[in-house]
Design a protein around this motif. Structure first.
Motif, PDB file in Angstrom:
ATOM      1  N   ASP A  70      56.344 -29.664  76.666  1.00  9.55           N
ATOM      2  CA  ASP A  70      56.874 -31.083  76.651  1.00  9.55           C
ATOM      3  C   ASP A  70      58.329 -30.453  76.411  1.00  9.55           C
ATOM      4  O   ASP A  70      58.651 -29.713  76.631  1.00  9.55           O
ATOM      5  N   SER A  72      61.949 -32.978  75.350  1.00  9.79           N
ATOM      6  CA  SER A  72      62.677 -34.360  74.563  1.00  9.79           C
ATOM      7  C   SER A  72      64.028 -34.295  75.262  1.00  9.79           C
ATOM      8  O   SER A  72      64.897 -33.508  75.729  1.00  9.79           O
ATOM      9  N   ARG A  77      60.349 -37.029  72.697  1.00 15.38           N
ATOM     10  CA  ARG A  77      59.503 -37.247  73.400  1.00 15.38           C
ATOM     11  C   ARG A  77      59.408 -37.759  74.562  1.00 15.38           C
ATOM     12  O   ARG A  77      59.560 -39.043  74.265  1.00 15.38           O
ATOM     13  N   ASN A  79      56.675 -37.148  76.361  1.00 14.58           N
ATOM     14  CA  ASN A  79      55.150 -36.643  76.858  1.00 14.58           C
ATOM     15  C   ASN A  79      54.184 -36.817  77.982  1.00 14.58           C
ATOM     16  O   ASN A  79      54.226 -37.222  78.637  1.00 14.58           O
ATOM     17  N   HIS A 118      59.848 -27.894  74.342  1.00 14.49           N
ATOM     18  CA  HIS A 118      59.220 -27.069  73.781  1.00 14.49           C
ATOM     19  C   HIS A 118      58.058 -26.134  74.665  1.00 14.49           C
ATOM     20  O   HIS A 118      57.214 -26.156  75.186  1.00 14.49           O
ATOM     21  N   ASP A 124      61.004 -24.290  70.309  1.00 13.82           N
ATOM     22  CA  ASP A 124      62.095 -24.341  71.051  1.00 13.82           C
ATOM     23  C   ASP A 124      62.901 -24.002  71.368  1.00 13.82           C
ATOM     24  O   ASP A 124      63.530 -23.311  70.935  1.00 13.82           O
TER      25      ASP A 124
END
Length: 190
Positions: A70, A72, A77, A79, A118, A124
């Motif tokens: 994912d 951010s 986030r 998603n 991520h 990260d």
């Protein structure tokens, strides 16, 4: 630099032992001639303090892959469905750069958000605004700010480009099938 027998790292295995690293300086420093160093095996700086994730291989494909889960922006986030990041996932059409995020008085990269990738293993890659946003300053009083995303139409994969990798040390340990990475000042020849 891939998995296959034609790979440079494979051809010099007696020197590399299947390990190499690089650290790209920001594009403006590279344009002024700051070199990029490719390091092999024992010449690689100490990297046990770096985060790491698994390197993946898909059949006869010789490219290196890692599971991106994912993203951010400013710690929020997005998603994004996992299928968008998987090899062979849906092709996402788009424009060369994303549409302008905002129009505001000229301030450069100040106050722009961090972008965070991520990866598998709860690790990260945090990318600073100067390597993830393009600012068009053609206008006298305003700047157009764009999150730099280039579609990989036809490739069925997500590629994190060299500009985004700036000031990050990447270490590929092929025998261990691990990718190590962390922030570094690449102008200091880490």
């Amino acid at each position: 630099m891939g998995w296959g027998p034609r790979s440079f790292v494979t051809q010099i295995h007696s020197i590399s032992h299947g390990k190499f690293s690089y650290c790209f300086p920001p594009i403006y420093q590279a344009a002024r001639g700051l070199p990029v160093f490719l390091r092999l095996d024992s010449d690689i700086p100490h990297y046990s303090d770096l985060t790491n994730t698994r390197l993946l291989r898909y059949g006869p494909d010789e490219s290196y892959y890692a599971n991106l889960f994912d993203m951010s922006i400013n710690n929020m986030r997005l998603n994004i469905p996992l299928s968008y990041f998987q090899k062979g996932g849906p092709d996402i059409s788009g424009c060369y750069f994303t549409r302008p995020l905002q129009r505001k008085p000229a301030r450069g990269h100040e106050n722009l958000p961090l972008v965070n990738f991520h990866f598998e293993g709860n690790v990260d890659v945090v990318v600073k605004p100067e390597t993830s946003f393009h600012i068009n300053s053609e206008y006298v009083h305003y700047e157009y700010i764009c999150l730099v995303i280039v579609p990989c139409e036809g490739y069925g994969m997500t590629i994190i480009g060299s500009k985004t990798q700036a000031n990050k040390l990447f270490v590929y340990d092929i025998p261990a099938q691990r990718l190590y990475f962390g922030s570094r000042d690449c102008s200091q020849n880490p």
